[in-house]
Structures are given as structure tokens and as C-alpha cells.
Design a protein around this motif. Sequence first.
Motif, PDB file in Angstrom:
ATOM      1  N   PHE A 170       0.853  -1.187   0.000  1.00 14.65           N
ATOM      2  CA  PHE A 170       0.000   0.000   0.000  1.00 14.65           C
ATOM      3  C   PHE A 170       0.888   1.235   0.000  1.00 14.65           C
ATOM      4  N   TRP A 171       0.592   2.148  -0.916  1.00 20.72           N
ATOM      5  CA  TRP A 171       1.391   3.358  -1.117  1.00 20.72           C
ATOM      6  C   TRP A 171       0.495   4.569  -0.972  1.00 20.72           C
ATOM      7  N   GLN A 172       0.879   5.464  -0.080  1.00 22.68           N
ATOM      8  CA  GLN A 172       0.182   6.727   0.090  1.00 22.68           C
ATOM      9  C   GLN A 172       1.137   7.852  -0.241  1.00 22.68           C
ATOM     10  N   GLY A 173       0.762   8.689  -1.209  1.00 15.61           N
ATOM     11  CA  GLY A 173       1.625   9.789  -1.603  1.00 15.61           C
ATOM     12  C   GLY A 173       1.888  10.745  -0.459  1.00 15.61           C
ATOM     13  N   GLY A 174       3.125  11.257  -0.377  1.00 11.90           N
ATOM     14  CA  GLY A 174       3.501  12.187   0.676  1.00 11.90           C
ATOM     15  C   GLY A 174       4.243  13.386   0.115  1.00 11.90           C
ATOM     16  N   ALA A 175       4.208  14.476   0.850  1.00 11.67           N
ATOM     17  CA  ALA A 175       4.897  15.689   0.428  1.00 11.67           C
ATOM     18  C   ALA A 175       6.395  15.458   0.346  1.00 11.67           C
ATOM     19  N   HIS A 176       7.043  16.178  -0.576  1.00 10.60           N
ATOM     20  CA  HIS A 176       8.498  16.125  -0.767  1.00 10.60           C
ATOM     21  C   HIS A 176       8.973  14.723  -1.178  1.00 10.60           C
ATOM     22  N   ARG A 177       8.076  13.941  -1.749  1.00  8.20           N
ATOM     23  CA  ARG A 177       8.349  12.568  -2.179  1.00  8.20           C
ATOM     24  C   ARG A 177       8.667  11.641  -1.001  1.00  8.20           C
ATOM     25  N   LEU A 178       8.246  12.021   0.188  1.00  6.81           N
ATOM     26  CA  LEU A 178       8.393  11.154   1.359  1.00  6.81           C
ATOM     27  C   LEU A 178       7.105  10.352   1.517  1.00  6.81           C
ATOM     28  N   HIS A 179       6.914   9.435   0.581  1.00  5.69           N
ATOM     29  CA  HIS A 179       5.694   8.638   0.530  1.00  5.69           C
ATOM     30  C   HIS A 179       5.679   7.599   1.652  1.00  5.69           C
ATOM     31  N   ASP A 180       4.460   7.147   2.002  1.00  6.53           N
ATOM     32  CA  ASP A 180       4.297   6.049   2.944  1.00  6.53           C
ATOM     33  C   ASP A 180       4.088   4.752   2.174  1.00  6.53           C
ATOM     34  N   ARG A 181       4.875   3.736   2.512  1.00 10.16           N
ATOM     35  CA  ARG A 181       4.741   2.423   1.875  1.00 10.16           C
ATOM     36  C   ARG A 181       4.680   1.345   2.959  1.00 10.16           C
ATOM     37  N   LEU A 182       3.627   0.539   2.919  1.00  4.37           N
ATOM     38  CA  LEU A 182       3.511  -0.599   3.821  1.00  4.37           C
ATOM     39  C   LEU A 182       3.451  -1.870   3.005  1.00  4.37           C
ATOM     40  N   GLU A 183       4.285  -2.821   3.374  1.00  7.14           N
ATOM     41  CA  GLU A 183       4.358  -4.108   2.680  1.00  7.14           C
ATOM     42  C   GLU A 183       3.842  -5.206   3.593  1.00  7.14           C
ATOM     43  N   TYR A 184       2.883  -5.984   3.065  1.00 11.49           N
ATOM     44  CA  TYR A 184       2.381  -7.171   3.751  1.00 11.49           C
ATOM     45  C   TYR A 184       2.906  -8.394   3.005  1.00 11.49           C
ATOM     46  N   SER A 185       3.433  -9.361   3.722  1.00 10.45           N
ATOM     47  CA  SER A 185       3.863 -10.612   3.107  1.00 10.45           C
ATOM     48  C   SER A 185       3.304 -11.771   3.920  1.00 10.45           C
ATOM     49  N   ARG A 186       3.012 -12.863   3.231  1.00 11.13           N
ATOM     50  CA  ARG A 186       2.331 -13.972   3.884  1.00 11.13           C
ATOM     51  C   ARG A 186       3.234 -15.195   3.979  1.00 11.13           C
ATOM     52  N   SER A 187       3.221 -15.803   5.130  1.00  5.66           N
ATOM     53  CA  SER A 187       3.854 -17.101   5.346  1.00  5.66           C
ATOM     54  C   SER A 187       2.767 -18.045   5.812  1.00  5.66           C
ATOM     55  N   ASP A 188       2.445 -19.033   4.967  1.00  2.90           N
ATOM     56  CA  ASP A 188       1.281 -19.893   5.205  1.00  2.90           C
ATOM     57  C   ASP A 188       0.034 -19.008   5.268  1.00  2.90           C
ATOM     58  N   VAL A 189      -0.617 -18.935   6.436  1.00  8.90           N
ATOM     59  CA  VAL A 189      -1.829 -18.124   6.541  1.00  8.90           C
ATOM     60  C   VAL A 189      -1.605 -16.880   7.390  1.00  8.90           C
ATOM     61  N   VAL A 190      -0.359 -16.645   7.798  1.00  7.01           N
ATOM     62  CA  VAL A 190      -0.051 -15.529   8.682  1.00  7.01           C
ATOM     63  C   VAL A 190       0.558 -14.383   7.879  1.00  7.01           C
ATOM     64  N   TRP A 191       0.015 -13.185   8.049  1.00  8.60           N
ATOM     65  CA  TRP A 191       0.526 -11.999   7.383  1.00  8.60           C
ATOM     66  C   TRP A 191       1.423 -11.209   8.325  1.00  8.60           C
ATOM     67  N   SER A 192       2.495 -10.672   7.794  1.00  6.65           N
ATOM     68  CA  SER A 192       3.326  -9.724   8.533  1.00  6.65           C
ATOM     69  C   SER A 192       3.391  -8.442   7.709  1.00  6.65           C
ATOM     70  N   LYS A 193       3.643  -7.312   8.404  1.00  2.60           N
ATOM     71  CA  LYS A 193       3.715  -6.041   7.683  1.00  2.60           C
ATOM     72  C   LYS A 193       4.925  -5.262   8.145  1.00  2.60           C
ATOM     73  N   GLN A 194       5.444  -4.465   7.242  1.00  2.00           N
ATOM     74  CA  GLN A 194       6.590  -3.623   7.559  1.00  2.00           C
ATOM     75  C   GLN A 194       6.551  -2.389   6.692  1.00  2.00           C
ATOM     76  N   ARG A 195       7.168  -1.332   7.189  1.00  2.23           N
ATOM     77  CA  ARG A 195       7.295  -0.097   6.414  1.00  2.23           C
ATOM     78  C   ARG A 195       8.499  -0.187   5.506  1.00  2.23           C
ATOM     79  N   LEU A 196       8.346   0.354   4.290  1.00  3.73           N
ATOM     80  CA  LEU A 196       9.445   0.438   3.339  1.00  3.73           C
ATOM     81  C   LEU A 196       9.833   1.888   3.120  1.00  3.73           C
ATOM     82  N   ASN A 197      11.092   2.105   2.780  1.00  3.13           N
ATOM     83  CA  ASN A 197      11.508   3.433   2.366  1.00  3.13           C
ATOM     84  C   ASN A 197      10.766   3.826   1.096  1.00  3.13           C
ATOM     85  N   PRO A 198      10.446   5.117   0.936  1.00  2.00           N
ATOM     86  CA  PRO A 198       9.752   5.539  -0.277  1.00  2.00           C
ATOM     87  C   PRO A 198      10.661   5.476  -1.498  1.00  2.00           C
TER      88      PRO A 198
END
Length: 212
Positions: free
Chosen positions: A184-212
Motif C-alpha cells: 500500500f502506497w500513500q503519496g507524501g509531500a516532498h516525495r516522502l511517501h508512505d509504503r507498507l508491505e504485507y507478506s504472507r507465510s502460510d496463513v499468517v501476514w506480517s507487515k513492515q514499512r518500506l523506504n519511499p
Amino acid sequence: MVDLWDVRREYTQGRLDESTAAEDPMTQFHAWFEDYRATDPIEPNIMTVATVDADGRPWQRVLLLKSYDQNGLVFFTNYDSYKGQHLASNNQVCLHFFWLEKERQVQIQGRVSKLSREDSGRYFHSRPRQSQLGAWASQQSRPIADRATLESAYADVSERFDGQDVPLPEYWGGFQVTPERMEFWQGGAHRLHDRLEYSRSDVVWSKQRLNP
């Protein structure tokens, strides 16, 4: 050279934070989808679908998402089309939604599986009759001489099924995409966007923030 350096806008409509985003990505997708649909876009379910052919070349095209739930996302197509051929040999796919009015993007990687013929038939028969006939008239992705040939094929199938229900073609149906990664990507000012990555292992999801 066409210089586009000055084509630029600031993204300031919102923020996306890992502490408040849903733990399940499909829940987050639903929240964003409904929020975007409230802006009354022409077709909120427009998405880009990327596949890879047998030579490793990526292809993209715009399709319509037709349903989704916790199990995955569904679209329909001609199984003999280029994308259908690609997915028959490599069932990995990428979906991309760009919701400009909300300055948001969603990218989904996963694997496809065919819907049952019963499920495909239920959707097919909910379509306008003209669209049902079009699925019979068009041998999607195959060469055709001209527009007149296509219109003649449509006239032929219209006459063929006159006065009766249009049957579901054997080569037409749905794919369900089971997500393995969602971003999921949300645009941010000065190109400092918000990015959240979800990845799945079996049926469990984990999430982490990524650099824009």
C-alpha cells in the motif's frame, strides 16, 4: 527530446501508518477501496494486470476487478487470450490499482487459479446479453482481417443464439488471485511517501514499512 521535468505535483492528501493500518491486508484493501469508491470515479475497480510470457517478457493490460474477499480477487477473461496463455504456463500475476484522486496505489502479487465453471457461469449470465455474445464473437488476441469481420462474427452468433440463453463458452471464465504480497502506497509531500508491505507465510501476514 520532450522535457517533462516540470510536470510535478505534491502529494498531501493523507498518511499511512503501520501502527493504525489493518493487520490483514484484505481488510486494508477493502477500507481503501470503499473510500475511493465514495469519490464516485467512473470505474473504481479498474486495475492493471501484469503477466509474463514463455520468453520472460512482461505484459500489462487494464482489466476490471469483479469481486474480492478474504480468499482473493477475481477477474474474468478468455482463457485462450494472451494473458490466459501466460497464466496457464506461469500462474504468478501482479495486480496494480492507482487511485489518483486519493493519491494511493495498491500492488498485489499472487498466484491464480481458475474459478469453477459454475462460478464463471453465474457471472457470465449476469452480464448484458451483448457482452455475452461478444465473448463468442471475439477470438481474443488472435489476428483478424478487419473490423467488418468482427462485426460479421457478432451478427452470426447473435443469429445463432436468437431466442435462447447464450451459453458460457468453454474457453471463457474467471481467475482468482490468491495474494502472497500486498503493498500500500500513500503519496507524501516532498516525495516522502508512505509504503507498507504485507507478506504472507502460510496463513499468517506480517507487515513492515518500506523506504519511499
